[in-house]
Motif scaffolding. Structure first.
Motif, PDB file in Angstrom:
ATOM      1  N   THR A   1       0.890  -1.324  -0.056  1.00 40.44           N
ATOM      2  CA  THR A   1      -0.298   0.224  -0.094  1.00 40.44           C
ATOM      3  C   THR A   1       0.866   0.834  -0.346  1.00 40.44           C
ATOM      4  OG1 THR A   1      -2.508   0.950   0.952  1.00 40.44           O
ATOM      5  CG2 THR A   1      -0.743   0.641   2.277  1.00 40.44           C
ATOM      6  N   ASN A   2      -0.046   2.576  -0.084  1.00 43.48           N
ATOM      7  CA  ASN A   2       0.862   3.661  -0.015  1.00 43.48           C
ATOM      8  C   ASN A   2      -0.213   4.341   0.362  1.00 43.48           C
ATOM      9  OD1 ASN A   2       2.256   6.110  -0.023  1.00 43.48           O
ATOM     10  ND2 ASN A   2       2.250   6.417  -2.509  1.00 43.48           N
ATOM     11  N   GLN A   3       0.291   4.204   1.960  1.00 38.02           N
ATOM     12  CA  GLN A   3      -0.835   5.486   3.239  1.00 38.02           C
ATOM     13  C   GLN A   3      -0.578   6.706   2.281  1.00 38.02           C
ATOM     14  OE1 GLN A   3      -1.771   6.396   7.186  1.00 38.02           O
ATOM     15  NE2 GLN A   3      -1.982   4.256   6.780  1.00 38.02           N
ATOM     16  N   ILE A   4      -2.403   7.622   2.003  1.00 35.07           N
ATOM     17  CA  ILE A   4      -1.966   8.480   1.000  1.00 35.07           C
ATOM     18  C   ILE A   4      -3.187   9.491   1.868  1.00 35.07           C
ATOM     19  CG2 ILE A   4      -0.280   8.355  -1.031  1.00 35.07           C
ATOM     20  CD1 ILE A   4      -2.818   8.031  -1.955  1.00 35.07           C
TER      21      ILE A   4
ATOM     22  N   ILE B   1      -6.485   5.693   2.700  1.00 32.67           N
ATOM     23  CA  ILE B   1      -7.021   6.978   2.798  1.00 32.67           C
ATOM     24  C   ILE B   1      -6.928   7.918   3.811  1.00 32.67           C
ATOM     25  CG2 ILE B   1      -8.156   8.442   1.395  1.00 32.67           C
ATOM     26  CD1 ILE B   1      -9.484   6.923  -0.329  1.00 32.67           C
ATOM     27  N   TRP B   2      -6.040   8.346   4.039  1.00 29.83           N
ATOM     28  CA  TRP B   2      -6.475   8.730   5.523  1.00 29.83           C
ATOM     29  C   TRP B   2      -6.865  10.620   5.347  1.00 29.83           C
ATOM     30  CZ3 TRP B   2      -3.523  13.660   6.635  1.00 29.83           C
ATOM     31  CH2 TRP B   2      -2.028  14.281   5.999  1.00 29.83           C
TER      32      TRP B   2
ATOM     33  N   LEU C   1      -8.355   2.228   0.422  1.00 26.96           N
ATOM     34  CA  LEU C   1      -9.217   1.345   1.567  1.00 26.96           C
ATOM     35  C   LEU C   1      -8.999   3.616   2.604  1.00 26.96           C
ATOM     36  CD1 LEU C   1      -7.073  -0.644   1.160  1.00 26.96           C
ATOM     37  CD2 LEU C   1      -8.398  -1.505   2.560  1.00 26.96           C
ATOM     38  N   PRO C   2     -10.657   3.817   2.993  1.00 34.79           N
ATOM     39  CA  PRO C   2     -10.400   5.064   3.859  1.00 34.79           C
ATOM     40  C   PRO C   2     -10.063   4.787   5.320  1.00 34.79           C
ATOM     41  CG  PRO C   2     -11.984   4.743   2.116  1.00 34.79           C
ATOM     42  CD  PRO C   2     -11.856   3.708   2.475  1.00 34.79           C
ATOM     43  N   ILE C   3      -9.465   5.318   5.754  1.00 33.64           N
ATOM     44  CA  ILE C   3      -9.557   5.035   7.540  1.00 33.64           C
ATOM     45  C   ILE C   3      -9.814   6.579   8.341  1.00 33.64           C
ATOM     46  CG2 ILE C   3      -7.640   5.206   9.416  1.00 33.64           C
ATOM     47  CD1 ILE C   3      -5.379   4.919   6.515  1.00 33.64           C
ATOM     48  N   SER C   4     -10.912   5.482   8.634  1.00 31.11           N
ATOM     49  CA  SER C   4     -11.819   6.599   9.477  1.00 31.11           C
ATOM     50  C   SER C   4     -10.848   7.089  10.681  1.00 31.11           C
ATOM     51  CB  SER C   4     -13.174   6.051   9.747  1.00 31.11           C
ATOM     52  OG  SER C   4     -14.196   6.792  11.357  1.00 31.11           O
ATOM     53  N   GLY C   5     -11.288   8.359  11.326  1.00 36.04           N
ATOM     54  CA  GLY C   5     -10.047   8.921  12.578  1.00 36.04           C
ATOM     55  C   GLY C   5     -11.216   9.517  13.408  1.00 36.04           C
ATOM     56  N   SER C   6     -12.630   8.871  13.641  1.00 37.40           N
ATOM     57  CA  SER C   6     -13.759   9.571  14.780  1.00 37.40           C
ATOM     58  C   SER C   6     -13.136   8.376  15.782  1.00 37.40           C
ATOM     59  CB  SER C   6     -14.764   9.495  14.186  1.00 37.40           C
ATOM     60  OG  SER C   6     -15.933   9.802  14.829  1.00 37.40           O
ATOM     61  N   GLY C   7     -13.833   9.235  17.518  1.00 39.99           N
ATOM     62  CA  GLY C   7     -13.806   7.885  18.193  1.00 39.99           C
ATOM     63  C   GLY C   7     -14.825   7.350  17.829  1.00 39.99           C
ATOM     64  N   LYS C   8     -16.266   8.053  17.650  1.00 38.96           N
ATOM     65  CA  LYS C   8     -17.904   8.045  17.680  1.00 38.96           C
ATOM     66  C   LYS C   8     -17.952   7.007  17.128  1.00 38.96           C
ATOM     67  CE  LYS C   8     -18.375  12.574  19.879  1.00 38.96           C
ATOM     68  NZ  LYS C   8     -17.337  13.284  19.450  1.00 38.96           N
TER      69      LYS C   8
ATOM     70  N   TRP D   1     -17.704   9.021  -2.310  1.00 35.73           N
ATOM     71  CA  TRP D   1     -16.930   9.083  -3.158  1.00 35.73           C
ATOM     72  C   TRP D   1     -15.826   8.796  -3.080  1.00 35.73           C
ATOM     73  CZ3 TRP D   1     -12.454  12.333  -2.986  1.00 35.73           C
ATOM     74  CH2 TRP D   1     -12.531  13.681  -4.187  1.00 35.73           C
ATOM     75  N   LEU D   2     -14.966   8.716  -2.017  1.00 32.50           N
ATOM     76  CA  LEU D   2     -13.200   7.775  -2.252  1.00 32.50           C
ATOM     77  C   LEU D   2     -13.634   6.589  -2.990  1.00 32.50           C
ATOM     78  CD1 LEU D   2     -12.716   9.602   1.725  1.00 32.50           C
ATOM     79  CD2 LEU D   2     -11.896  10.169  -0.923  1.00 32.50           C
ATOM     80  N   LEU D   3     -14.684   5.544  -2.763  1.00 32.55           N
ATOM     81  CA  LEU D   3     -14.232   4.265  -2.345  1.00 32.55           C
ATOM     82  C   LEU D   3     -14.376   4.145  -4.068  1.00 32.55           C
ATOM     83  CD1 LEU D   3     -16.820   3.132   0.316  1.00 32.55           C
ATOM     84  CD2 LEU D   3     -14.735   2.406   0.041  1.00 32.55           C
TER      85      LEU D   3
END
Ligand SMILES: NC(=O)c1ccc[n+]([C@@H]2O[C@H](COP(=O)([O-])OP(=O)(O)OC[C@H]3O[C@@H](n4cnc5c(N)ncnc54)[C@H](OP(=O)(O)O)[C@@H]3O)[C@@H](O)[C@H]2O)c1
Length: 298
Positions: A177-180, A207-208, A258-265, A249-251
């Motif tokens: 992967t390349n995490q971007i 995807i970050w 592979l989107p990375i969700s950053g929420s803690g909820k 949109w990302l998918l």
């Protein structure tokens, strides 16, 4: 939940949970265990962290949860990163700098495994482009870690197409992967040709900051308000939440990111997962692509 096979040994859930902000969530180890089980119930089994997250404390915090419930380890995939020496009260560096030397990569990997009580890493990444990078040496370190059984796969993060190709050459196409960063506010990798290089190598990007760190919803910047209005309009049409539309949109891109969700909820992670069932039209995709007015169609 769809899983994407990265190599013979590793597959990740299409939506990944990010742990960058873990220490700010103020969760106890027991609460982290419960949060991880809620993610797993949604099909989100992959968790992304880094040596430097939370001022060098996020990995240890996640590790406390894995210590409390060691059975979690076999139910999840762990991605972490090395290569940044961040100036911090935790580290005695005079200035922040990169270090992608052989010894640093090997030592950091062993430390991450120790801190997370996890025996091995599923994906190990070089965090950022290092102007002093010796691609051959980095490849040797990553291959040695794999031979030692400490990592199941490896990749990079934030690499431009040229640096990606260089290390891909020395690893004999082993990068998984390349995490971007990609979002309706960030188009760098569309414009650099990286998305095309990734397709050439059949590598899925992670995807970050898919929601631009939340600023899509909170910023008063006129450009961002314009993007928000376009997304809100499409969300109304689909009877979905705005964040679901951003993930859809990302998918849609053929690199299968592979989107990375950053929420803690957990509710917000549910919105991300819903996106797997939402199909945007081509016109809707381009509405979002052009909303910031940073991307023009010629
Ligand atoms: N490789 C790299 O260089 C790199 C760099 C940065 C990040 N990452 C990885 O990518 C992951 C995701 O990045 P990110 O955290 O920036 O992702 P993000 O999902 O774009 O942003 C998450 C932030 O947005 C907030 N947010 C989400 N929905 C919101 C809404 N509707 N209204 C207001 N605020 C909202 C969240 O707050 P709540 O928690 O309150 O929901 C959280 O603070 C990180 O955890 C990390 O694993 C990698």
């Amino acid at each position: 939940m769809e899983k994407l096979q990265l190599n013979n040994e590793v597959s990740l859930s299409r939506i990944v949970q990010g742990l960058w902000r873990l220490t700010s969530w103020k969760m106890s180890p027991q609460e982290i265990v419960e949060f991880v089980y809620q993610c797993i119930d949604l099909g989100v089994t992959s968790f992304d962290t880094a040596e430097i997250y939370g001022n060098y404390e996020a990995e240890a915090k996640f590790g406390e949860a894995l210590k409390l419930d060691p059975s979690l380890r076999s139910k999840i995939e762990i991605i972490t990163k090395t290569g940044i020496n961040m100036k911090s009260v935790k580290r005695d560096y005079r200035i922040g700098h990169y270090d992608t030397s052989y010894d640093k990569i090997i030592a950091s990997c062993k430390k991450s495994i120790e801190l997370m009580n996890c025996d091995y890493l599923d994906v190990y990444l070089i965090h950022r482009e290092d102007p002093l990078i010796n691609h051959q040496e980095v490849a040797r370190a990553l291959n040695d870690l794999k031979s030692m059984g400490l990592i199941k796969s490896y990749g990079v993060s934030n690499f431009d197409p040229f640096k990606f190709e260089a290390i891909q050459h020395f690893t004999q196409n082993q990068l998984v992967t390349n995490q971007i960063e990609i979002s309706p506010l960030c188009f760098e990798h569309y414009n650099s040709g990286l998305m095309d290089v990734l397709q050439k190598h059949q590598v899925h990007p992670m995807i970050w900051s898919p929601l631009a760190g939340g600023s899509i919803f909170t910023s008063d910047d006129p450009k961002i308000v314009r993007v928000r209005n376009v997304i809100a309009d499409i969300a109304n049409r689909h009877h979905e939440e705005m964040d679901t539309i951003v993930y859809a949109w990302l998918l849609k891109h053929p690199t299968k990111g592979l989107p990375i969700s950053g929420s803690g909820k957990i509710e917000r992670l549910k919105h991300a997962v819903r996106a797997l069932d939402v199909e945007l039209s081509l016109e809707e995709w381009y509405e979002i692509y052009t909303a910031s007015q940073e991307q023009e169609l010629r």
